[in-house]
Design an enzyme around this catalytic site. Structure first.
Site, short mmCIF file in Angstrom:
data_model
loop_
_atom_site.label_atom_id
_atom_site.label_comp_id
_atom_site.label_asym_id
_atom_site.label_seq_id
_atom_site.Cartn_x
_atom_site.Cartn_y
_atom_site.Cartn_z
CB CYS A 93 -0.38 -3.20 1.21
SG CYS A 93 -1.69 -2.06 0.73
CB THR A 94 2.11 -6.02 5.05
OG1 THR A 94 2.41 -4.64 5.20
CG2 THR A 94 3.27 -6.86 5.55
#
Ligand code: BEZ
Length: 213
Positions: free
Chosen positions: A46-47
């Protein structure tokens, strides 16, 4: 919860975000929208996705697209995570992230798939046009980061379909030939819409240079 399908009106909602309260339809205004969920804050895939999305902002702006992320984590966590994204991905998060701990948005858009996870959102993407209609959807599992260049490519295809009535072939990229749909048969209409001409490989397979270039 209703099943969302292409052509449906994107459900409206009011929810908190890193940019304050968002009333979705009002916030979209006359723009296109990309609403996308990620499973959880402070997670590796997600980062990278959110950092890359931030880098694509000029591409979204050029296409009149507003981007909105969502996860079931609260806004306070999103704000803390944003500094990690900036540090590791080299870019500030320049779009709002909805905090959805009550799962209002996740449930409205069916972003929790219990056989994948009871609690986390999957990686959903909803493409929403200026009439607030859902025009495309993508769903990936938590373990597979999405290709955000593909998201831009889909937007280009949808917008060309609206503006020039064309379809786009396999692996099409902006600038390549496009397809005249079989529904367009009137020779006068073809001449007017596709002044650069076309090649008919089969009566149903007609290619023409991208008409807006
Ligand atoms: C990730 O973003 O890396 C991730 C999130 C939830 C589950 C697995 C991976």
């Amino acid at each position: 919860m209703t099943t969302l399908r292409l052509g449906d009106t994107a459900p409206d909602f009011t929810q908190d975000s890193t940019a304050g309260t968002i009333r979705f339809h009002e916030w979209l205004g006359n723009s296109w929208g990309v609403l996308f969920s990620h499973p959880k804050d402070f997670t590796p895939v997600c980062t990278t996705e959110l950092g890359y999305t931030a880098k694509l902002k000029p591409q979204f702006d050029k296409r009149n697209v507003k981007v909105l992320a969502v996860s079931v984590d609260p806004v306070t966590d999103h704000n803390k995570w944003a500094s990690d994204i900036q540090e590791t991905q080299g870019t500030a998060v320049n779009f709002p992230i909805l905090g959805d701990p009550d799962r209002k948005v996740a449930d409205l858009y069916d972003m929790i798939h219990p056989n994948a996870s009871d609690t986390l959102t999957v990686r959903s993407v909803f493409f929403i046009d200026p009439k607030k209609k859902i025009r495309a959807m993508i769903t990936y599992p938590a373990s597979t980061g999405r290709n955000f260049e593909e998201i831009v490519r889909v937007l280009d295809s949808l917008q060309l379909n609206d503006s020039h009535s064309v379809a786009t072939p396999v692996n099409w990229k902006y600038g390549e030939d496009v397809i005249i749909p079989p529904s367009i048969q009137d020779p006068e209409v073809i001449k007017q819409k596709f002044p650069k001409g076309y090649k008919a490989l089969k009566p149903y397979l007609r290619v023409t240079p991208q008409p807006n270039l």
